[in-house]
Design an enzyme around this catalytic site. Structure first.
Site, mmCIF file in Angstrom:
data_model
loop_
_atom_site.group_PDB
_atom_site.id
_atom_site.type_symbol
_atom_site.label_atom_id
_atom_site.label_comp_id
_atom_site.label_asym_id
_atom_site.label_seq_id
_atom_site.Cartn_x
_atom_site.Cartn_y
_atom_site.Cartn_z
ATOM 1 N N GLU A 249 0.834 -1.204 0.000
ATOM 2 C CA GLU A 249 0.000 0.000 0.000
ATOM 3 C C GLU A 249 0.865 1.249 0.000
ATOM 4 O O GLU A 249 0.684 2.167 -0.805
ATOM 5 C CB GLU A 249 -0.924 -0.006 1.204
ATOM 6 C CG GLU A 249 -1.703 1.285 1.406
ATOM 7 C CD GLU A 249 -2.768 1.479 0.348
ATOM 8 O OE1 GLU A 249 -2.588 2.394 -0.490
ATOM 9 O OE2 GLU A 249 -3.756 0.745 0.348
ATOM 10 N N ASP A 253 1.351 4.114 -2.954
ATOM 11 C CA ASP A 253 1.042 5.529 -2.746
ATOM 12 C C ASP A 253 2.207 6.429 -3.102
ATOM 13 O O ASP A 253 2.036 7.468 -3.758
ATOM 14 C CB ASP A 253 0.635 5.761 -1.283
ATOM 15 C CG ASP A 253 -0.741 5.224 -0.957
ATOM 16 O OD1 ASP A 253 -1.547 5.050 -1.890
ATOM 17 O OD2 ASP A 253 -1.016 4.973 0.234
ATOM 18 N N SER A 432 -7.410 2.084 -3.851
ATOM 19 C CA SER A 432 -6.161 2.528 -3.244
ATOM 20 C C SER A 432 -5.179 3.007 -4.304
ATOM 21 O O SER A 432 -4.306 3.826 -4.025
ATOM 22 C CB SER A 432 -5.523 1.378 -2.458
ATOM 23 O OG SER A 432 -6.290 1.043 -1.330
ATOM 24 N N ILE A 474 -17.166 7.740 -18.231
ATOM 25 C CA ILE A 474 -17.166 6.296 -18.429
ATOM 26 C C ILE A 474 -18.626 5.855 -18.566
ATOM 27 O O ILE A 474 -19.394 5.900 -17.607
ATOM 28 C CB ILE A 474 -16.496 5.562 -17.252
ATOM 29 C CG1 ILE A 474 -15.116 6.160 -16.974
ATOM 30 C CG2 ILE A 474 -16.398 4.075 -17.538
ATOM 31 C CD1 ILE A 474 -14.169 6.115 -18.147
ATOM 32 N N ASP A 487 -22.187 8.757 -12.048
ATOM 33 C CA ASP A 487 -22.750 7.491 -11.576
ATOM 34 C C ASP A 487 -21.987 7.073 -10.325
ATOM 35 O O ASP A 487 -20.880 7.568 -10.066
ATOM 36 C CB ASP A 487 -22.674 6.410 -12.659
ATOM 37 C CG ASP A 487 -21.251 6.080 -13.060
ATOM 38 O OD1 ASP A 487 -20.532 5.477 -12.232
ATOM 39 O OD2 ASP A 487 -20.846 6.422 -14.185
#
Length: 506
Positions: A249, A253, A432, A474, A487
């Site tokens: 993670e 990042d 993430s 999209i 959406d």
């Protein structure tokens, strides 16, 4: 357990002396066209709104003293919390509560919580809440590791108009070059040292400088391999450097901020897991950011909670910080995918109207989205969300709050994103990935604004919803009601850098 002697850490949130005024100023400085747009508040100006008045401090401390408690200390960025350590039996007596130890079903977590509590009538206007109390917070997991590439996962199946032609490499995995071509992100160096990008780190996730160097060597060879990030510590957080400490993670990042927001100063804000705020350090992080005289221009966080677990909103946009959170990977089932009983589960902080929620572009894996049960829909969303609800009709009636704050706001790539972790290439997926990518786009736009003598964008959402044409919409997928426009899977769409830059007047 003997509650007569067992001590617990308690925090009392004191009422701000002018929260309505702060919220109005927040909207003023964040709304394009307002005379105060971009005139973000200094620390001192924010504190003048957010700190408790003398009467509030006096009333609460006097009540505590009357009950034999004289060890409270003032904490929080604006001196707006009282912290104390007292026996559970005393807490139960003070707040007419029944604190007990609760154990997570099938898990190791134990929390000291109560199902109800009450405040004396004459103190209700002075105390916002006590913590911990009725919340049962569970942290989400990091990105989902993938050990093999899915053949034929072509982005051409989900894309409409693009900034540039999609390179063939995007059909296998996502890299900085792919994102630059997809969204038109420039490779030129940012120039403004005052424009900074902060990355939150939790749960013993540590980025590795060796992995970042490898990432730059292979995927951004135009950037010096000496390019790095700085470290800030909350609650004693750290960043130990060793292959065994590599966090997927954290590496994700840092690699997709340092490696995408070219030459923007990036800071890793490490929050120690062993802290006393009871919500994984989120509260301490926000207090830390608020206390800074010069907070980051952009803050991205790839963690969150189910909304029913946490109910206190976060608003630091008045200071000029764009606060972005990943929307989660559970679709309508909360922060992670699981079975829904009868109603959908929103995530927090994505359901908070004061942050920007980032979903995932491709539909190969779920992107968190939906409608808050706690926060009403803010006015900046009315037009976009009403169109979606009209198209949706009665589908899922009664399973969500159609008048709640809708999320996510925007989206970015989040499937098969290539990183280096522990010295090896890895493919990761999830929102993430999406949040640091979108944060990098905003950081580069801020650089252009600051270079032109303007302020950073600050809280983004009013600006974003006023400029839906600045996104690649999209329109394909299987989510009911999705089509042209906003959406609850991809929000307004993915960033068109050139269009967003023009809309930002930079």
């Amino acid at each position: 357990m003997n509650f007569e002697v067992f001590l617990m850490n308690l925090k009392i949130a004191l009422t701000a002396n002018n929260m309505p005024g702060l919220e109005q100023r927040f909207w003023d400085v964040s709304t394009p066209g307002n005379a105060l747009y971009g005139q973000h508040l200094s620390f001192e100006e924010t504190k003048a709104f957010a700190s408790p008045g003398p009467e509030t401090v006096s009333a609460v401390t006097a009540w505590l003293n009357e009950n034999g408690i004289d060890n409270s200390t003032t904490t929080g960025a604006f001196d707006d919390w009282l912290s104390l350590t007292i026996p559970i039996s005393t807490v139960n007596s003070l707040f007419d509560a029944e604190y007990q130890i609760y154990t997570e079903i099938g898990g190791p977590t134990q929390l000291i919580r109560t199902l109800t509590y009450s405040l004396p009538v004459d103190l209700q206007r002075h105390i916002d809440l006590i913590y911990p109390s009725t919340d049962f917070v569970r942290n989400i997991q990091g990105p989902k590791l993938r050990t093999s590439v899915v053949p034929g996962s072509s982005l051409n199946n989900t894309a409409n108009a693009r900034a540039q032609e999609i390179p063939l490499s995007c059909n296998v995995d996502i890299t900085p070059t792919c994102l630059q071509d997809l969204y038109g992100i420039p490779t030129t160096n940012a120039t403004q040292a005052s424009n900074t990008l902060g990355v939150s780190g939790f749960g013993k996730q540590y980025p590795q400088m060796a992995d970042l160097e490898m990432f730059l060597t292979h995927l951004r060879p135009d950037i010096p391999i000496s390019t790095n990030y700085t470290l800030q510590s909350v609650d004693g957080g750290s960043d130990p450097q060793s292959e065994s400490k590599a966090g997927d993670e954290a590496n994700l990042d840092m690699q997709y901020t340092v490696g995408l927001a070219t030459n923007v100063p990036v800071t890793f804000i490490s929050v120690r897991e062993d802290n006393t705020d009871g919500i994984e350090g989120f509260l301490d992080l926000m207090n830390y950011i608020n206390a800074q005289r010069t907070p980051p221009s952009v803050l991205t966080t790839s963690y969150g909670f189910d909304e029913r677990d946490l109910t206190r909103p976060i608003a630091i946009g008045a200071r000029g910080t764009s606060v972005l959170f990943a929307s989660g990977d559970g679709g309508v089932s909360g922060s992670q995918s699981r079975f829904c009983n009868s109603t959908f589960v929103p995530t927090f902080p994505s359901g908070c109207p004061y942050v920007t929620s980032v979903g995932k572009e491709t539909s190969a894996e779920l992107s968190g989205g939906g409608f808050s049960d706690l926060f009403p829909r803010p006015s900046y969303q009315n037009t976009s969300v009403a169109t979606y609800l009209s198209t949706l009709g009665d589908t899922y009636g009664g399973e969500f709050s159609p008048h709640g704050r809708a999320f996510p706001d925007v989206a970015a790539q989040g499937f098969d994103v290539l990183i280096f972790s522990g010295g090896l290439p890895q493919l990761v997926s999830g929102t993430s990935c999406s949040s640091p990518i979108f944060a990098s786009v905003i950081a580069l736009i801020n650089d252009r604004r600051v270079s032109a003598g303007k302020s950073p964008l600050g809280f983004l959402n009013p600006f974003l919803y006023l400029n839906p044409g600045a996104f690649f919409d999209i329109t394909t997928g299987s989510n009911p009601g999705s089509g042209v426009g906003w959406d609850p899977v991809t929000g307004l769409g993915t960033p068109n850098f050139a269009a967003l830059l023009a809309a930002a007047g930079a």
